[in-house]
Motif scaffolding. Sequence first.
Motif, PDB file in Angstrom:
ATOM      1  N   PRO A 152      35.492  -3.357  41.189  1.00  0.00           N
ATOM      2  CA  PRO A 152      36.879  -3.151  41.642  1.00  0.00           C
ATOM      3  C   PRO A 152      36.987  -2.870  43.145  1.00  0.00           C
ATOM      4  O   PRO A 152      37.963  -3.290  43.773  1.00  0.00           O
ATOM      5  N   LEU A 153      35.940  -2.236  43.703  1.00  0.00           N
ATOM      6  CA  LEU A 153      36.003  -1.951  45.138  1.00  0.00           C
ATOM      7  C   LEU A 153      35.873  -3.245  45.949  1.00  0.00           C
ATOM      8  O   LEU A 153      36.618  -3.463  46.914  1.00  0.00           O
ATOM      9  N   ALA A 154      34.927  -4.121  45.557  1.00  0.00           N
ATOM     10  CA  ALA A 154      34.760  -5.386  46.278  1.00  0.00           C
ATOM     11  C   ALA A 154      36.001  -6.259  46.124  1.00  0.00           C
ATOM     12  O   ALA A 154      36.426  -6.920  47.088  1.00  0.00           O
ATOM     13  N   GLU A 155      36.608  -6.262  44.953  1.00  0.00           N
ATOM     14  CA  GLU A 155      37.826  -7.051  44.760  1.00  0.00           C
ATOM     15  C   GLU A 155      38.977  -6.484  45.603  1.00  0.00           C
ATOM     16  O   GLU A 155      39.813  -7.256  46.114  1.00  0.00           O
ATOM     17  N   ALA A 156      39.032  -5.166  45.749  1.00  0.00           N
ATOM     18  CA  ALA A 156      40.081  -4.552  46.575  1.00  0.00           C
ATOM     19  C   ALA A 156      39.884  -4.912  48.048  1.00  0.00           C
ATOM     20  O   ALA A 156      40.856  -5.248  48.746  1.00  0.00           O
ATOM     21  N   TYR A 157      38.644  -4.883  48.521  1.00  0.00           N
ATOM     22  CA  TYR A 157      38.357  -5.296  49.896  1.00  0.00           C
ATOM     23  C   TYR A 157      38.703  -6.779  50.097  1.00  0.00           C
ATOM     24  O   TYR A 157      39.253  -7.166  51.132  1.00  0.00           O
ATOM     25  N   LEU A 158      38.383  -7.588  49.094  1.00  0.00           N
ATOM     26  CA  LEU A 158      38.638  -9.018  49.203  1.00  0.00           C
ATOM     27  C   LEU A 158      40.137  -9.308  49.254  1.00  0.00           C
ATOM     28  O   LEU A 158      40.606 -10.164  50.013  1.00  0.00           O
ATOM     29  N   ALA A 159      40.917  -8.580  48.439  1.00  0.00           N
ATOM     30  CA  ALA A 159      42.372  -8.778  48.440  1.00  0.00           C
ATOM     31  C   ALA A 159      42.982  -8.356  49.775  1.00  0.00           C
ATOM     32  O   ALA A 159      43.980  -8.941  50.217  1.00  0.00           O
ATOM     33  N   ALA A 160      42.367  -7.386  50.436  1.00  0.00           N
ATOM     34  CA  ALA A 160      42.876  -6.911  51.724  1.00  0.00           C
ATOM     35  C   ALA A 160      42.343  -7.740  52.886  1.00  0.00           C
ATOM     36  O   ALA A 160      42.701  -7.470  54.045  1.00  0.00           O
ATOM     37  N   GLY A 161      41.481  -8.744  52.594  1.00  0.00           N
ATOM     38  CA  GLY A 161      40.920  -9.557  53.654  1.00  0.00           C
ATOM     39  C   GLY A 161      39.800  -8.871  54.408  1.00  0.00           C
ATOM     40  O   GLY A 161      39.415  -9.337  55.490  1.00  0.00           O
ATOM     41  N   ARG A 162      39.247  -7.832  53.834  1.00  0.00           N
ATOM     42  CA  ARG A 162      38.146  -7.099  54.491  1.00  0.00           C
ATOM     43  C   ARG A 162      36.827  -7.678  53.952  1.00  0.00           C
ATOM     44  O   ARG A 162      36.145  -7.103  53.123  1.00  0.00           O
ATOM     45  N   PHE A 163      36.470  -8.886  54.457  1.00  0.00           N
ATOM     46  CA  PHE A 163      35.346  -9.647  53.907  1.00  0.00           C
ATOM     47  C   PHE A 163      34.005  -8.970  54.148  1.00  0.00           C
ATOM     48  O   PHE A 163      33.116  -9.020  53.300  1.00  0.00           O
ATOM     49  N   MET A 164      33.852  -8.327  55.314  1.00  0.00           N
ATOM     50  CA  MET A 164      32.568  -7.708  55.598  1.00  0.00           C
ATOM     51  C   MET A 164      32.276  -6.573  54.626  1.00  0.00           C
ATOM     52  O   MET A 164      31.169  -6.473  54.085  1.00  0.00           O
ATOM     53  N   GLU A 165      33.269  -5.685  54.387  1.00  0.00           N
ATOM     54  CA  GLU A 165      33.075  -4.600  53.445  1.00  0.00           C
ATOM     55  C   GLU A 165      32.835  -5.145  52.032  1.00  0.00           C
ATOM     56  O   GLU A 165      31.997  -4.613  51.284  1.00  0.00           O
ATOM     57  N   ALA A 166      33.573  -6.193  51.659  1.00  0.00           N
ATOM     58  CA  ALA A 166      33.392  -6.775  50.334  1.00  0.00           C
ATOM     59  C   ALA A 166      31.989  -7.345  50.177  1.00  0.00           C
ATOM     60  O   ALA A 166      31.355  -7.184  49.113  1.00  0.00           O
ATOM     61  N   MET A 167      31.456  -7.994  51.232  1.00  0.00           N
ATOM     62  CA  MET A 167      30.121  -8.577  51.149  1.00  0.00           C
ATOM     63  C   MET A 167      29.066  -7.478  51.010  1.00  0.00           C
ATOM     64  O   MET A 167      28.122  -7.606  50.216  1.00  0.00           O
TER      65      MET A 167
END
Length: 241
Positions: free
Chosen positions: A32-47
């Motif tokens: 859920p955290l990676a999906e939340a980062y991805l939805a916000a466009g925060r690709f580096m944190e999601a990766m």
Amino acid sequence: MSPTPAKTLSPQELAKLESAFNSDPGSDAYRPLAEAYLAAGRFMEAMVVCKKGVKAHPNRPDPRLLLARVYAEQGKDKKALDELQGALGIAPTDRTVLRALADVQMRSGDAASGKATLQKVWDLDPKDPETAASFARWKVEAPKPPPPPEPPPAPAAAVQRGVPPRLSEMPPGAVAPGAAARTRSVNGMPVQRAAPPRVAEHDDDDHIPAPATKQGHALRFVLTAVAGVLIIGGWYGYGQW
């Protein structure tokens, strides 16, 4: 890859997810955290979060699938393909991974590989609605299901050994067994009795003798008597001479 977009979380909700992940990096809190980062466009944190999820769950395809999604949304198709191939090495029949791989292949211009991957997904489950949506999204005609097998031919009616067929079951013009010749048994062994010989038929009536009549008998008697008288008279005349 076209997953359902994640809902954008409030700062408080995002902070709660970050706290759960930091307290237990080996749990499923990475998702859920990676999906939340991805939805916000925060690709580096999601990766970064996804890579920690891959390290914590090396035998599961989910973290690699999510990491491939992060790469794909950035246009990094080659890295996305590498992660999807790694996920297939763990779960080669995972339909979700195969559909994601087909999406990346089709979008990157490798239509032949994308169609081959869609074929694999279809072979696993031709009735999967998500697979049908993938075919429709890329305008690829889905394979037609194979026709049902033809039923086997009906077996011929078994004939009981030693039991002659009934007259009603015999074809027209057939002769019932035993009508031409009968069989008898000698010492328990069946012996075939020959049929009576047939009289030869002539082509015309010239060779058939005429039946005897009373007139014929009388004529023969008169001729025999005259011949006898002539013979006796001849002998008598010879003796006088």
